[in-house]
Design an enzyme around this catalytic site. Structure first.
Site, short mmCIF file in Angstrom:
data_model
loop_
_atom_site.label_atom_id
_atom_site.label_comp_id
_atom_site.label_asym_id
_atom_site.label_seq_id
_atom_site.Cartn_x
_atom_site.Cartn_y
_atom_site.Cartn_z
N HIS A 1 28.70 56.43 37.62
CA HIS A 1 27.39 55.88 37.28
C HIS A 1 26.47 56.10 38.49
O HIS A 1 26.93 56.10 39.63
CB HIS A 1 27.56 54.38 37.01
CG HIS A 1 26.37 53.69 36.45
ND1 HIS A 1 25.35 53.22 37.24
CD2 HIS A 1 26.04 53.35 35.18
CE1 HIS A 1 24.45 52.63 36.48
NE2 HIS A 1 24.84 52.69 35.22
N ASP B 1 34.45 50.66 41.24
CA ASP B 1 33.39 50.12 40.40
C ASP B 1 34.04 49.66 39.09
O ASP B 1 34.42 50.48 38.26
CB ASP B 1 32.35 51.23 40.18
CG ASP B 1 31.38 50.91 39.05
OD1 ASP B 1 31.56 49.90 38.35
OD2 ASP B 1 30.44 51.70 38.86
N GLN C 1 32.72 48.63 33.98
CA GLN C 1 33.13 48.86 32.58
C GLN C 1 34.57 48.46 32.33
O GLN C 1 35.02 48.47 31.19
CB GLN C 1 32.95 50.34 32.22
CG GLN C 1 31.52 50.80 32.18
CD GLN C 1 30.71 50.15 31.06
OE1 GLN C 1 31.24 49.67 30.06
NE2 GLN C 1 29.40 50.12 31.24
N LYS D 1 28.35 42.28 31.75
CA LYS D 1 29.18 43.16 30.92
C LYS D 1 30.50 42.47 30.59
O LYS D 1 31.43 43.07 30.08
CB LYS D 1 29.43 44.48 31.66
CG LYS D 1 28.16 45.30 31.86
CD LYS D 1 28.48 46.62 32.50
CE LYS D 1 27.28 47.27 33.12
NZ LYS D 1 26.40 47.93 32.17
N CYS E 1 22.64 56.71 32.76
CA CYS E 1 22.74 56.60 34.23
C CYS E 1 23.97 57.33 34.74
O CYS E 1 24.64 56.87 35.68
CB CYS E 1 22.78 55.14 34.68
SG CYS E 1 21.31 54.24 34.21
N1 PMP Z 1 28.82 51.12 37.06
C1 PMP Z 1 29.07 51.37 35.77
C2 PMP Z 1 30.30 52.16 35.41
C3 PMP Z 1 28.20 50.89 34.80
O1 PMP Z 1 28.45 51.13 33.51
C4 PMP Z 1 27.06 50.13 35.18
C5 PMP Z 1 26.08 49.59 34.16
N2 PMP Z 1 25.81 50.45 33.11
C6 PMP Z 1 26.87 49.90 36.54
C7 PMP Z 1 27.76 50.39 37.45
C8 PMP Z 1 25.70 49.11 37.03
O2 PMP Z 1 25.81 47.79 36.62
P1 PMP Z 1 24.60 46.77 36.85
O3 PMP Z 1 23.39 47.43 36.25
O4 PMP Z 1 25.03 45.55 36.11
O5 PMP Z 1 24.47 46.56 38.31
#
Ligand code: PMP
Length: 436
Positions: free
Chosen positions: A153, A230, A233, A256, A394
């Site tokens: 991401h 990270d 997900q 999430k 993203c």
């Molecule tokens: N890493 C991953 C794999 C994600 O899917 C996301 C959110 N789509 C993020 C990081 C960022 O999360 P946040 O916007 O809640 O900070």
């Protein structure tokens, strides 16, 4: 849209001390998981959108909140709102106790050895930026490598590019296989004594891939590199144990994971966190302030400048409690079954191509539909009350790996059902018939 009247459900006495004693949720029978029962806890899943019962398949972006979380927030703000860590009165003490109970609950949830290894942040993005700006700034230098798989991401790419720019380190992409797995041989080749950090996700938000994090971490450690995982997900889909993974850092976002937005957590190994400099200055993070010399509070408070998201922590605590009332392995097995069903059913739609085919995966179904822009597909489904996402998610490098700039994505959660998958697939069939 009807918003439930939560004031009628407020308890008479303050809820916080009771909450912090845990466990609030009654454990459900082990091995038995019913999505239908879980759905009953989600008021929003019972609304209609454009005249149709909502089908929420945008869980990768954010999950819905069970009433236990909504009620915990309402109860906190309705009966117990106070700032924390300032022990002047009863409510400050109650709020502090609940906040720290939230920290202990996150530590248990992640299998972390000590609540002091948990830092509250806004979410995964802030956690990665914290590590980049604190640990990264102090531990990276010219010629150092940060290995970042291509499926990450943007929030696990851009903060590393920013700190690499300042420290003259290099961000090195780790290539993917055609199936969307991390190329293990390339990874082994790229690891070297220059590698300071490997930043990888526990589950890809666009390809669904679940990389072999434990093995990749062990390999990185052989070169003395740290590993940041990270978990944005991952945490809602399968149990996580940071001790077993041996991760140096692990980040996730509450929203999430059935909790409110604006709250998340960073786990850092105690010995690593102890050496990290504060990344923001302000109240709550100091020991004493003097124009001659300011000293800092111990970790984790040193990393939490200013008033934190206290309500968010209360909501996160309620979400962890709620999730903890299920047999997590049974939930994972249910989601895997639903994903297999969805992949087969979607494959019957003419012109539909699923993106990513890693065998180890979460229930993220990214796809393209011949003859239709992904945004138009999302728009069509929305008219049937079905919420999916379209765009670059993203994760532009991951899509570029497949020659794509944009794709549609249905992402499943524990409360989705095969009937909802049928509605998605039927709507996609209708789209192809209408335009064919
Ligand atoms: N890493 C991953 C794999 C994600 O899917 C996301 C959110 N789509 C993020 C990081 C960022 O999360 P946040 O916007 O809640 O900070």
């Amino acid at each position: 849209m009807t918003i439930p009247d939560l004031t009628r459900q407020l308890p008479e006495a303050p809820v916080l001390p009771a909450m912090s004693r845990q466990p609030a949720a009654v454990p459900r029978p082990r091995g038995a998981y019913s999505a239908e029962t879980a759905r009953q806890d989600f008021p929003v899943l019972h609304r209609t959108v454009n005249g149709h019962p909502l089908v929420w398949l945008d869980n990768g972006a954010t999950t819905q909140k069970p009433r236990q979380v909504i009620e915990a927030l309402a109860a906190y703000y309705g009966t117990a709102n106070s700032n924390i860590h300032r022990g002047a009165h009863t409510m400050a003490r109650e709020a502090t106790e609940a906040y720290e109970a939230g920290r202990a609950a996150v530590a248990r949830f992640l299998g972390a050895p000590d609540p002091a290894s948990i830092v509250f942040v806004r979410g995964t993005t802030e956690a990665v930026n914290l590590v980049a700006q604190s640990w990264g700034q102090d531990n990276l230098g010219p010629g150092d490598d940060i290995l970042v798989p291509v499926l990450e991401h943007h929030s696990n790419i851009v903060p590393w590019q920013m700190v690499a720019g300042r420290t003259r380190a290099r961000v090195v992409p780790v290539p993917l296989t055609p199936e969307g797995e991390i190329d293990r041989f390339a990874y082994e080749d790229l690891l070297s004594s220059r590698t300071r950090l490997v930043a990888l996700s526990h589950a890809s938000n666009v390809l669904g891939t679940v990389p072999p994090v434990r093995e990749m971490t062990a390999l990185a450690h052989r070169y003395g590199a740290k590993v940041l995982v990270d978990g944005a997900q991952a945490v809602a889909h399968f149990p996580v144990d940071v001790t077993e993974l041996d991760a140096d850092f692990y980040a996730f976002s509450g929203h999430k994971l059935f909790a409110p937005t604006g709250i998340g957590a960073l786990y850092a190994k105690p010995e690593v966190l102890a050496d990290m400099r504060p990344w923001q200055g302000g109240g709550n993070m100091i020991d004493s302030v003097d124009f001659g010399l300011t000293t800092f509070a111990p970790v984790p408070h040193r990393m939490e400048a200013g008033t934190g998201n206290i309500g968010g922590v209360i909501g996160l605590l309620a979400a962890l409690d709620w999730l903890g009332s299920f047999d997590r392995d049974a939930v994972t097995a249910y989601e895997e079954g639903l994903m297999a069903y969805a992949r087969q059913a979607m494959a019957t739609v003419p012109g539909l191509e699923l993106v990513g085919a890693a065998p180890e995966r979460i229930a993220v179904l990214t796809f393209t539909l011949a003859g239709h822009d992904p945004a138009a597909v999302a728009d069509w489904l929305d008219r049937d009350g079905i919420a999916i996402r379209a765009g670059h998610h993203c994760a532009q490098p991951a899509l570029a790996h497949y020659g794509l700039e944009s794709a549609a994505r249905a992402s499943l959660a524990l409360y989705n059902t095969s009937e909802e998958v049928d509605r998605l697939v039927a709507s996609l069939h209708r789209l192809q018939q209408t335009s064919g």
